[in-house]
Scaffold this active site. Structure first.
Site, PDB file in Angstrom:
ATOM      1  N   SER A   5      35.461  -3.219  13.289  1.00  0.00           N
ATOM      2  CA  SER A   5      35.251  -1.861  13.967  1.00  0.00           C
ATOM      3  C   SER A   5      34.004  -1.085  13.564  1.00  0.00           C
ATOM      4  O   SER A   5      33.047  -1.654  13.983  1.00  0.00           O
ATOM      5  CB  SER A   5      36.375  -1.167  13.040  1.00  0.00           C
ATOM      6  N   HIS A  44      37.895  -2.317  19.507  1.00  0.00           N
ATOM      7  CA  HIS A  44      39.306  -1.711  19.974  1.00  0.00           C
ATOM      8  C   HIS A  44      39.494  -1.451  21.497  1.00  0.00           C
ATOM      9  O   HIS A  44      39.993  -0.483  21.864  1.00  0.00           O
ATOM     10  CB  HIS A  44      39.632  -0.376  19.258  1.00  0.00           C
TER      11      HIS A  44
END
Length: 247
Positions: free
Chosen positions: A131, A167
């Protein structure tokens, strides 16, 4: 372009059997990229999450189960080691955790981490993360660091000369924002990952996508200019190689 090996991911953690989290196949793959012989040495850098001690403890338990030697570089409220570069060079992998990539970049720059990490990567240590720990190595990408509404960050470390989307399949706003940023030229050609997928770069070039989640994908988003001068984003799927232990 420097000869860095980077594994930029939207994965690496899985539900644990006797622990809350487990280290997934992507973390193991990072150690394989480092050519580890014996017990892997992984340094977790949790700046983006505020160096939370409770999460460090959970990672330590996950690492024990996985047979990994885990340590942590903390910068709050001061660095926890005297010589950050020497400490990082003792490891096979630097694994950067998720959280706020904007805060991460600010704190790292205050402590001279970009230059240190580049030197450590050139010495053969694999640079990796999830991330925010993926976005940071790129030029930039969509982030929720500023608030619930996604906004672009464009001052990443640029260790690889691309934008990044994380994501990609899990948070609906990320895909259209990345495409818009590429179409308007705010970001260069970008690579995105569904949850569970990682991008392997060597020397600034994408060489492979890997996955620990069956059916998940990686994506290239590039800008095309039409004959009338208008620009648009064109997206193409990159089929990742499934790692051993994928779920």
């Amino acid at each position: 372009m420097s000869d860095l090996t980077i594994l930029a991911t939207s994965g690496g953690y899985a539900p644990g059997h006797r622990t809350r989290i487990a280290l997934g196949p992507i973390v193991r793959h990072a150690t394989e990229l480092a050519g580890v012989a014996g017990t892997p040495r992984v340094c977790h850098v949790g700046t983006a999450g505020g160096d939370q001690s409770w999460f460090h403890a959970e990672l330590d338990e996950a690492a024990r189960v996985a047979g990994v030697r885990m340590s942590h570089l903390s910068l709050f409220s001061m660095p926890n080691v005297d010589d950050v570069e020497a400490f990082l060079r003792e490891h096979d992998v630097v694994w950067v955790g998720g959280g706020s990539v904007v805060n991460l970049l600010a704190v790292w720059r205050a402590h001279g981490l970009p230059e240190i990490l580049h030197a450590v990567g050139e010495s053969g240590v694999v640079l990796a993360g999830i991330s925010a720990g993926s976005l940071c190595w790129h030029v930039g990408g969509p982030t929720d660091s500023f608030g619930p509404e996604l906004r672009p960050v464009t001052d990443g470390l640029a260790f690889v000369p691309y934008g990044n989307g994380v994501h990609y399949d899990a948070e609906p706003g990320r895909r259209p924002l990345l495409q818009r940023l590429v179409a308007e030229g705010t970001l260069p050609t970008s690579y995105a990952t569904d949850d569970g997928v990682g991008l392997v770069y060597r020397g600034g070039h994408l060489v492979e996508a890997v996955t620990e989640v069956r059916g998940a994908g990686a994506w290239e988003v590039r800008r095309e200019v039409d004959a009338d001068g208008s620009s648009r984003a064109v997206e193409g799927r990159i089929e990742p190689r499934e790692l051993s232990g994928a779920r």
